[in-house]
Design a protein around this motif. Structure first.
Motif, PDB file in Angstrom:
ATOM      1  N   LEU A   1       0.458  -1.257  -0.032  1.00 48.68           N
ATOM      2  CA  LEU A   1       0.143   0.006   0.290  1.00 48.68           C
ATOM      3  C   LEU A   1       0.882   1.284  -0.096  1.00 48.68           C
ATOM      4  O   LEU A   1       0.715   2.103  -0.859  1.00 48.68           O
ATOM      5  CB  LEU A   1      -1.130   0.202   1.153  1.00 48.68           C
ATOM      6  N   ASP A   2       1.959   1.229   1.312  1.00 48.09           N
ATOM      7  CA  ASP A   2       3.340   2.435   0.797  1.00 48.09           C
ATOM      8  C   ASP A   2       3.433   2.811  -0.166  1.00 48.09           C
ATOM      9  O   ASP A   2       3.329   3.807  -1.705  1.00 48.09           O
ATOM     10  CB  ASP A   2       4.115   2.523   2.165  1.00 48.09           C
ATOM     11  N   ALA A   3       3.699   1.590  -1.443  1.00 48.41           N
ATOM     12  CA  ALA A   3       4.375   1.563  -3.044  1.00 48.41           C
ATOM     13  C   ALA A   3       3.431   2.151  -4.050  1.00 48.41           C
ATOM     14  O   ALA A   3       3.475   2.977  -4.158  1.00 48.41           O
ATOM     15  CB  ALA A   3       4.964   0.505  -2.953  1.00 48.41           C
ATOM     16  N   ILE A   4       1.783   1.345  -3.372  1.00 44.13           N
ATOM     17  CA  ILE A   4       1.384   2.333  -4.850  1.00 44.13           C
ATOM     18  C   ILE A   4       0.902   3.568  -4.264  1.00 44.13           C
ATOM     19  O   ILE A   4       0.847   3.818  -5.204  1.00 44.13           O
ATOM     20  CB  ILE A   4      -0.139   1.502  -4.117  1.00 44.13           C
TER      21      ILE A   4
ATOM     22  N   ILE B   1      -1.698  -0.159 -12.098  1.00 46.75           N
ATOM     23  CA  ILE B   1      -2.809  -1.378 -11.726  1.00 46.75           C
ATOM     24  C   ILE B   1      -2.571  -1.863 -10.545  1.00 46.75           C
ATOM     25  O   ILE B   1      -1.014  -2.713 -10.167  1.00 46.75           O
ATOM     26  CB  ILE B   1      -3.615  -2.550 -13.105  1.00 46.75           C
ATOM     27  N   ALA B   2      -2.856  -3.331  -9.415  1.00 46.86           N
ATOM     28  CA  ALA B   2      -2.566  -3.289  -8.174  1.00 46.86           C
ATOM     29  C   ALA B   2      -2.923  -4.812  -8.397  1.00 46.86           C
ATOM     30  O   ALA B   2      -4.672  -4.622  -8.145  1.00 46.86           O
ATOM     31  CB  ALA B   2      -2.595  -2.621  -6.461  1.00 46.86           C
ATOM     32  N   ILE B   3      -1.947  -5.643  -8.693  1.00 42.41           N
ATOM     33  CA  ILE B   3      -2.706  -7.018  -8.019  1.00 42.41           C
ATOM     34  C   ILE B   3      -2.307  -8.049  -6.713  1.00 42.41           C
ATOM     35  O   ILE B   3      -1.179  -7.890  -6.884  1.00 42.41           O
ATOM     36  CB  ILE B   3      -1.935  -8.257  -9.483  1.00 42.41           C
ATOM     37  N   LEU B   4      -3.271  -8.056  -6.294  1.00 45.68           N
ATOM     38  CA  LEU B   4      -3.250  -8.416  -5.162  1.00 45.68           C
ATOM     39  C   LEU B   4      -4.010  -9.868  -4.703  1.00 45.68           C
ATOM     40  O   LEU B   4      -4.848 -10.042  -5.055  1.00 45.68           O
ATOM     41  CB  LEU B   4      -4.792  -7.296  -4.066  1.00 45.68           C
ATOM     42  N   ASP B   5      -3.290 -10.462  -3.813  1.00 44.83           N
ATOM     43  CA  ASP B   5      -3.431 -11.832  -2.753  1.00 44.83           C
ATOM     44  C   ASP B   5      -3.907 -10.925  -1.367  1.00 44.83           C
ATOM     45  O   ASP B   5      -4.058  -9.996  -1.274  1.00 44.83           O
ATOM     46  CB  ASP B   5      -2.197 -12.265  -2.403  1.00 44.83           C
TER      47      ASP B   5
ATOM     48  N   LYS C   1      -1.528  -6.616   6.148  1.00 43.55           N
ATOM     49  CA  LYS C   1      -3.086  -6.003   5.809  1.00 43.55           C
ATOM     50  C   LYS C   1      -3.169  -6.783   4.317  1.00 43.55           C
ATOM     51  O   LYS C   1      -2.506  -6.951   4.061  1.00 43.55           O
ATOM     52  CB  LYS C   1      -3.215  -4.360   5.128  1.00 43.55           C
ATOM     53  N   ASP C   2      -4.498  -7.297   4.130  1.00 43.02           N
ATOM     54  CA  ASP C   2      -5.445  -8.059   3.496  1.00 43.02           C
ATOM     55  C   ASP C   2      -5.538  -7.784   2.568  1.00 43.02           C
ATOM     56  O   ASP C   2      -5.634  -5.904   2.464  1.00 43.02           O
ATOM     57  CB  ASP C   2      -6.071  -9.126   4.154  1.00 43.02           C
ATOM     58  N   GLY C   3      -5.431  -8.636   1.437  1.00 43.22           N
ATOM     59  CA  GLY C   3      -5.731  -7.595  -0.043  1.00 43.22           C
ATOM     60  C   GLY C   3      -7.326  -6.962   0.301  1.00 43.22           C
ATOM     61  O   GLY C   3      -7.283  -5.907  -0.777  1.00 43.22           O
ATOM     62  N   ILE C   4      -8.271  -7.460   1.041  1.00 44.84           N
ATOM     63  CA  ILE C   4      -9.200  -6.637   1.017  1.00 44.84           C
ATOM     64  C   ILE C   4      -9.288  -4.883   1.188  1.00 44.84           C
ATOM     65  O   ILE C   4      -9.563  -4.392   0.783  1.00 44.84           O
ATOM     66  CB  ILE C   4     -10.406  -7.860   1.642  1.00 44.84           C
ATOM     67  N   GLU C   5      -8.205  -5.054   2.498  1.00 43.58           N
ATOM     68  CA  GLU C   5      -7.804  -3.627   2.934  1.00 43.58           C
ATOM     69  C   GLU C   5      -7.595  -3.032   2.576  1.00 43.58           C
ATOM     70  O   GLU C   5      -7.697  -1.984   2.005  1.00 43.58           O
ATOM     71  CB  GLU C   5      -7.309  -4.340   4.772  1.00 43.58           C
TER      72      GLU C   5
ATOM     73  N   GLN D   1      -8.176   0.895   0.039  1.00 44.17           N
ATOM     74  CA  GLN D   1      -7.938   2.297   0.654  1.00 44.17           C
ATOM     75  C   GLN D   1      -7.327   2.673  -1.010  1.00 44.17           C
ATOM     76  O   GLN D   1      -7.479   3.714  -0.986  1.00 44.17           O
ATOM     77  CB  GLN D   1      -6.792   1.606   1.950  1.00 44.17           C
ATOM     78  N   ILE D   2      -6.788   1.752  -1.263  1.00 36.64           N
ATOM     79  CA  ILE D   2      -6.756   2.459  -3.310  1.00 36.64           C
ATOM     80  C   ILE D   2      -8.028   2.606  -4.154  1.00 36.64           C
ATOM     81  O   ILE D   2      -7.825   3.808  -4.305  1.00 36.64           O
ATOM     82  CB  ILE D   2      -5.999   0.702  -4.157  1.00 36.64           C
ATOM     83  N   THR D   3      -8.952   2.289  -3.336  1.00 41.18           N
ATOM     84  CA  THR D   3     -10.472   2.240  -3.643  1.00 41.18           C
ATOM     85  C   THR D   3     -10.757   3.712  -3.274  1.00 41.18           C
ATOM     86  O   THR D   3     -11.290   5.121  -4.305  1.00 41.18           O
ATOM     87  CB  THR D   3     -11.281   1.221  -4.043  1.00 41.18           C
ATOM     88  N   GLU D   4     -10.503   4.000  -2.038  1.00 43.28           N
ATOM     89  CA  GLU D   4     -11.289   5.578  -2.108  1.00 43.28           C
ATOM     90  C   GLU D   4     -10.462   6.230  -2.099  1.00 43.28           C
ATOM     91  O   GLU D   4     -10.569   7.657  -2.153  1.00 43.28           O
ATOM     92  CB  GLU D   4     -11.122   4.972  -0.356  1.00 43.28           C
ATOM     93  N   GLU D   5      -8.856   6.542  -2.218  1.00 40.98           N
ATOM     94  CA  GLU D   5      -7.962   7.280  -2.882  1.00 40.98           C
ATOM     95  C   GLU D   5      -8.143   7.354  -4.327  1.00 40.98           C
ATOM     96  O   GLU D   5      -7.286   8.168  -4.714  1.00 40.98           O
ATOM     97  CB  GLU D   5      -7.028   6.722  -1.861  1.00 40.98           C
ATOM     98  N   SER D   6      -8.357   6.937  -4.932  1.00 36.88           N
ATOM     99  CA  SER D   6      -8.890   6.720  -6.139  1.00 36.88           C
ATOM    100  C   SER D   6      -7.544   6.408  -6.925  1.00 36.88           C
ATOM    101  O   SER D   6      -7.191   7.698  -7.585  1.00 36.88           O
ATOM    102  CB  SER D   6      -9.660   7.937  -7.111  1.00 36.88           C
ATOM    103  N   ILE D   7      -6.441   5.837  -6.986  1.00 36.12           N
ATOM    104  CA  ILE D   7      -5.311   5.629  -6.814  1.00 36.12           C
ATOM    105  C   ILE D   7      -5.005   4.847  -7.906  1.00 36.12           C
ATOM    106  O   ILE D   7      -4.128   5.239  -8.794  1.00 36.12           O
ATOM    107  CB  ILE D   7      -3.923   5.013  -5.802  1.00 36.12           C
ATOM    108  N   CYS D   8      -5.804   3.463  -8.356  1.00 35.40           N
ATOM    109  CA  CYS D   8      -5.585   2.365  -9.405  1.00 35.40           C
ATOM    110  C   CYS D   8      -6.537   1.674  -9.749  1.00 35.40           C
ATOM    111  O   CYS D   8      -7.581   1.333  -8.742  1.00 35.40           O
ATOM    112  CB  CYS D   8      -3.737   2.519  -9.613  1.00 35.40           C
ATOM    113  N   ALA D   9      -6.856   0.985 -11.103  1.00 37.92           N
ATOM    114  CA  ALA D   9      -7.422  -0.434 -10.937  1.00 37.92           C
ATOM    115  C   ALA D   9      -6.339  -1.461  -9.693  1.00 37.92           C
ATOM    116  O   ALA D   9      -5.355  -1.344  -9.570  1.00 37.92           O
ATOM    117  CB  ALA D   9      -7.321  -0.849 -12.303  1.00 37.92           C
ATOM    118  N   VAL D  10      -7.754  -2.640  -9.139  1.00 37.04           N
ATOM    119  CA  VAL D  10      -7.167  -3.370  -8.426  1.00 37.04           C
ATOM    120  C   VAL D  10      -7.590  -4.621  -9.291  1.00 37.04           C
ATOM    121  O   VAL D  10      -8.802  -5.417  -9.428  1.00 37.04           O
ATOM    122  CB  VAL D  10      -8.076  -3.430  -6.860  1.00 37.04           C
ATOM    123  N   LEU D  11      -6.770  -5.354  -9.114  1.00 38.17           N
ATOM    124  CA  LEU D  11      -7.195  -7.249  -9.977  1.00 38.17           C
ATOM    125  C   LEU D  11      -6.861  -8.135  -8.524  1.00 38.17           C
ATOM    126  O   LEU D  11      -5.489  -7.862  -8.444  1.00 38.17           O
ATOM    127  CB  LEU D  11      -6.330  -7.813 -10.716  1.00 38.17           C
ATOM    128  N   ILE D  12      -8.271  -8.579  -7.490  1.00 35.84           N
ATOM    129  CA  ILE D  12      -7.521  -9.663  -6.597  1.00 35.84           C
ATOM    130  C   ILE D  12      -7.341 -10.883  -7.057  1.00 35.84           C
ATOM    131  O   ILE D  12      -7.773 -11.328  -8.343  1.00 35.84           O
ATOM    132  CB  ILE D  12      -9.193  -9.957  -5.817  1.00 35.84           C
TER     133      ILE D  12
END
Length: 200
Positions: free
Chosen positions: A40-43, A50-54, A60-64, A68-79
């Motif tokens: 998250l710090d790096a993102i 895009i961030a690819i998250l396990d 912090k797990d991938g959902i958390e 945060q990424i979504t709330e801050e509108s940083i990038c796309a997320v692939l789980i």
């Protein structure tokens, strides 16, 4: 410019394999992390496309992280996860994940999932800008959801009736909205009513 990716995966072998696969497909991997908080710090700092998250990660797990990424509108997320239960998929969707890939995945599944996530993220940003003038946050979110529902229906209509791909259908709606100086929600409604289509 190549698409910039950050990977967050706690298993080192999978992380390395994913990095090599992405690089072979022409993506630029700007970071690969085993912990959710480090990712998250790096993102936040590197702002990838895009961030690819396990889902399962230390601290912090991938959902958390996705939330945060979504709330801050940083990038796309692939789980990316080994679990495919419907409840988990729904949690990932609510956290802002644009696409979902279940391990073990095939390399051939990875690129379409990334491109789908990127396409959906660009749609979300476009919808956000359309309702950006609304002051009240709750009204803004409701307007975005309403516009998103109309857009999804219109895309589905174009895909079913005019054999378009999802990205192509979105581009048609977005371009038509710009040309007619209307919102994508208005154009979506006209498409569903049959007033606008690619053949007219």
């Amino acid at each position: 410019m190549s698409t910039r990716v950050i990977i967050a995966e706690d298993e080192a072998i999978i992380r390395l394999d994913l990095k090599e696969t992405l690089q072979a497909e022409g993506y630029e991997v700007v970071g690969a992390y085993g912990r959710g908080d480090e990712a998250l710090d790096a993102i936040r700092e590197l702002k990838p496309d895009i961030a690819i998250l396990d889902i399962q990660m230390p601290v912090k797990d991938g959902i958390e992280v996705a939330t945060q990424i979504t709330e801050e509108s940083i990038c796309a997320v692939l789980i990316l996860t080994a679990f495919s239960q419907r409840a988990l998929v729904e949690k990932a969707r609510q956290a802002g994940a644009m696409a979902y890939l279940v391990k073990p995945y095939q390399a051939a599944d990875l690129v379409p999932a990334i491109e789908l996530a990127l396409s959906r993220y660009s749609e979300t940003k476009a919808l956000q800008s359309e309702v950006g003038d609304l002051k009240d946050q709750k009204a803004k979110i409701e307007a975005q959801l309403e516009a998103r529902r109309a857009l999804e229906r219109a895309k589905g209509y174009l895909m079913d009736n005019f054999k378009m791909g999802e990205a192509e259908a979105f581009r048609f709606i977005q371009t038509t909205a710009m040309n007619q100086r209307k919102t994508m929600k208005e154009i979506s409604a006209s498409i569903i009513e049959g007033l606008i289509n690619p053949e007219k």
